[in-house]
Design an enzyme around this catalytic site. Structure first.
Site, short mmCIF file in Angstrom:
data_model
loop_
_atom_site.label_atom_id
_atom_site.label_comp_id
_atom_site.label_asym_id
_atom_site.label_seq_id
_atom_site.Cartn_x
_atom_site.Cartn_y
_atom_site.Cartn_z
N TYR A 117 1.00 -1.21 0.09
CA TYR A 117 0.20 -0.06 0.03
C TYR A 117 0.79 1.05 -0.20
CZ TYR A 117 -3.71 -3.20 0.62
OH TYR A 117 -4.56 -4.20 0.30
N SER A 118 0.60 2.08 -0.98
CA SER A 118 1.28 3.52 -1.10
C SER A 118 0.92 4.23 0.04
CB SER A 118 1.04 4.35 -2.26
OG SER A 118 1.27 3.43 -3.37
N TYR A 152 0.09 -0.47 -11.11
CA TYR A 152 -0.27 -2.15 -10.25
C TYR A 152 -1.99 -2.56 -10.67
CZ TYR A 152 -2.01 1.33 -6.83
OH TYR A 152 -2.71 2.43 -5.98
N GLU A 183 4.58 4.24 -11.20
CA GLU A 183 4.12 3.22 -10.24
C GLU A 183 2.77 2.47 -10.63
OE1 GLU A 183 6.15 1.68 -7.25
OE2 GLU A 183 4.72 2.58 -5.84
N CYS A 206 0.69 7.33 -11.26
CA CYS A 206 0.48 6.21 -10.34
C CYS A 206 -1.05 5.48 -10.56
CB CYS A 206 0.88 6.69 -9.06
SG CYS A 206 0.64 5.32 -7.75
P1 FAD Z 1 -6.87 -10.12 -3.29
O1 FAD Z 1 -7.46 -11.19 -2.45
O2 FAD Z 1 -5.52 -9.98 -3.57
O3 FAD Z 1 -7.95 -10.30 -4.46
C1 FAD Z 1 -7.70 -9.45 -5.83
C2 FAD Z 1 -8.77 -9.38 -6.79
O4 FAD Z 1 -9.32 -10.22 -6.96
C3 FAD Z 1 -9.91 -8.59 -5.60
O5 FAD Z 1 -10.68 -7.74 -6.56
C4 FAD Z 1 -10.94 -9.89 -5.25
O6 FAD Z 1 -12.23 -9.26 -5.19
C5 FAD Z 1 -10.84 -10.67 -6.60
N1 FAD Z 1 -10.80 -12.26 -6.23
C6 FAD Z 1 -10.38 -12.93 -5.23
N2 FAD Z 1 -10.78 -14.03 -5.22
C7 FAD Z 1 -11.18 -14.28 -6.53
C8 FAD Z 1 -11.81 -15.37 -7.45
N3 FAD Z 1 -11.85 -16.62 -6.90
N4 FAD Z 1 -12.50 -15.25 -8.50
C9 FAD Z 1 -12.51 -13.66 -9.17
N5 FAD Z 1 -12.14 -12.71 -8.16
C10 FAD Z 1 -11.26 -12.89 -6.94
N6 FAD Z 1 -4.25 -0.86 -3.30
C11 FAD Z 1 -4.75 0.49 -2.64
O7 FAD Z 1 -5.89 0.04 -2.34
N7 FAD Z 1 -4.12 1.42 -2.22
C12 FAD Z 1 -2.85 1.76 -2.37
O8 FAD Z 1 -2.06 2.63 -2.21
C13 FAD Z 1 -1.96 0.86 -3.00
N8 FAD Z 1 -0.88 0.99 -3.55
C14 FAD Z 1 -0.16 -0.19 -4.20
C15 FAD Z 1 1.03 -0.14 -4.33
C16 FAD Z 1 2.04 -1.10 -4.82
C17 FAD Z 1 3.42 -0.66 -5.47
C18 FAD Z 1 1.26 -2.24 -5.24
C19 FAD Z 1 2.03 -3.36 -6.33
C20 FAD Z 1 -0.05 -2.22 -5.11
C21 FAD Z 1 -0.78 -1.56 -4.62
N9 FAD Z 1 -2.15 -1.56 -4.12
C22 FAD Z 1 -2.74 -0.47 -3.70
C23 FAD Z 1 -2.82 -2.67 -4.50
C24 FAD Z 1 -3.08 -3.71 -3.25
O9 FAD Z 1 -1.48 -4.19 -2.96
C25 FAD Z 1 -3.91 -4.97 -3.37
O10 FAD Z 1 -3.11 -5.57 -4.51
C26 FAD Z 1 -5.18 -4.67 -3.55
O11 FAD Z 1 -5.58 -3.83 -2.10
C27 FAD Z 1 -6.10 -6.04 -3.52
O12 FAD Z 1 -5.61 -6.78 -2.63
P2 FAD Z 1 -6.96 -7.65 -1.80
O13 FAD Z 1 -5.89 -8.55 -0.95
O14 FAD Z 1 -7.80 -6.86 -1.08
O15 FAD Z 1 -7.48 -8.37 -2.72
#
Ligand code: FAD
Ligand code: A2P
Length: 307
Positions: A80-81, A307, A305, A251
């Site tokens: 998370y940024s 993602y 950046e 970003c």
């Molecule tokens: P996950 O559980 O990883 O799921 C990802 C997606 O897949 C979701 O939409 C979920 O609903 C869907 N999903 C899950 N299971 C299934 C399935 N079986 N079938 C279909 N779909 C499915 N995020 C921010 O909110 N703020 C930030 O500032 C931010 N900064 C970032 C900076 C960097 C450098 C990077 C790489 C990423 C950043 N992210 C940010 C993204 C963050 O890291 C996560 O990837 C994001 O919050 C999703 O993670 P999660 O665990 O909620 O979803």
């Protein structure tokens, strides 16, 4: 033009194997009106950890959500940024903020909620969270930030680092120009709108341009996206882009950079890019979207950046 020197940063003081624990101090919705995007501003107290005073704006922190995935393995780290300035949220070096959007997906009639974003969005003040980081060493303001102008392009939570960068720049007697171009689906999805609108009123050198994609269309029927600002907001953007000491930061959604690159080139700003192969000789309007991945790279003055 001043040399662009990026500061040395500390990386991964805490790893997934040896995370630290930080405490939530606030968690609130940061869109003006309620929006189905559900974006929240979450601030952590990092007192007593090595993160205090050592996380720079532009970097990310890692969060380890509790529990296990469907295969019984501990959930993986998510990044998370940071959205607070380097000197901490509200100038307090023990407070680090981020901006979190709940991820939700519907597939074949079933609702999937993202693990870590929904965990973070549900947290209350006092809750403890396992964290890692900081991470990221290139998406940073240069060491001599006052020597440059900035054009920031953000979609969705890509706004997070720019909130902190803008706070940091404007708190430092800065007299360059900053343009923030933010893309959102609807006006209700604008993130931190009050802060940016107030800041624009108070600072002649800060320009806030919102591009709303799903409310109306451009005259040719296409959507208003961040990259269309380079065509449609020439008066605000071109005088800044023309300066040799302007830096571009991008970003948010992966893929957004391509539209920005193409419109920069179409509008006569190839100096922000490195063009490979015969891309220098092809009219940018004709650039093949797939080939762009290989042949168009960010130049020294462009940071991204996605993602
Ligand atoms: P996950 O559980 O990883 O799921 C990802 C997606 O897949 C979701 O939409 C979920 O609903 C869907 N999903 C899950 N299971 C299934 C399935 N079986 N079938 C279909 N779909 C499915 N995020 C921010 O909110 N703020 C930030 O500032 C931010 N900064 C970032 C900076 C960097 C450098 C990077 C790489 C990423 C950043 N992210 C940010 C993204 C963050 O890291 C996560 O990837 C994001 O919050 C999703 O993670 P999660 O665990 O909620 O979803
Ligand atoms: P849209 O979804 O209407 O096509 P979100 O916060 O919902 O993820 O998206 C933020 C904004 O980014 C939306 O307005 C979305 O438009 C827009 N967007 C989607 N794809 C791109 C892209 N490739 N380049 C620029 N903006 C994009």
């Amino acid at each position: 033009m001043s040399e662009i020197v990026l500061p040395e940063v500390e990386l991964n003081i805490y790893s997934p194997k040896e995370p630290t624990e930080i405490t939530v101090v606030e968690n609130y919705v940061c869109t003006k009106e309620s929006s189905p995007n559900f974006v929240r501003h979450v601030t952590f107290d990092v007192s007593g950890t090595e993160l205090e005073g050592r996380v720079r704006i532009g970097q990310s922190i890692g969060i380890l959500p509790p529990g296990e995935d469907e295969r019984g393995r501990p959930h993986k780290l998510r990044l998370y940024s940071v959205s607070s300035p380097t000197n901490g949220e509200g100038g307090k070096s023990n407070l680090v903020s981020t901006t979190v959007k709940r991820t939700i997906e519907e597939l074949d009639g079933k609702l999937y909620t993202g693990v870590c974003s929904n965990y973070l969005a549900d947290l209350k003040p006092g809750d403890k969270v396992k964290a890692t980081g900081p991470s990221g060493k290139r998406f940073l303001l240069p060491e001599n930030p006052r020597n440059f102008n900035y054009v920031f392009f953000a979609t969705g939570t890509g706004i997070a680092p720019f909130r902190g960068m803008i706070m940091e720049l404007l708190e430092s007697d800065y007299d360059g120009h900053i343009a923030l171009v933010f893309g959102a689906a609807y006006r209700t999805d604008l993130i931190y709108p009050d802060y940016f609108m107030e800041t624009e009123k108070e600072n002649e050198n800060f320009h806030y341009i919102a591009k709303i994609s799903r409310e109306d269309r451009r005259p040719d029927g296409s959507k208003h996206y961040v990259q269309t600002a380079i065509d449609d907001n020439k008066e605000q953007l071109h005088p800044i882009l023309e300066q040799e000491n302007t830096l571009i930061y991008i970003c948010g959604l992966k893929g957004m950079e391509k539209g920005i690159y193409q419109n920069l080139a179409k509008n006569g700003f190839p100096e922000y890019l490195v063009l490979k192969g015969d891309f220098e000789n092809i009219d940018p309007a004709e650039w093949d979207w797939d080939e762009m991945t290989r042949n168009v790279k960010p130049g020294d003055r462009t940071f991204e950046e996605v993602y």
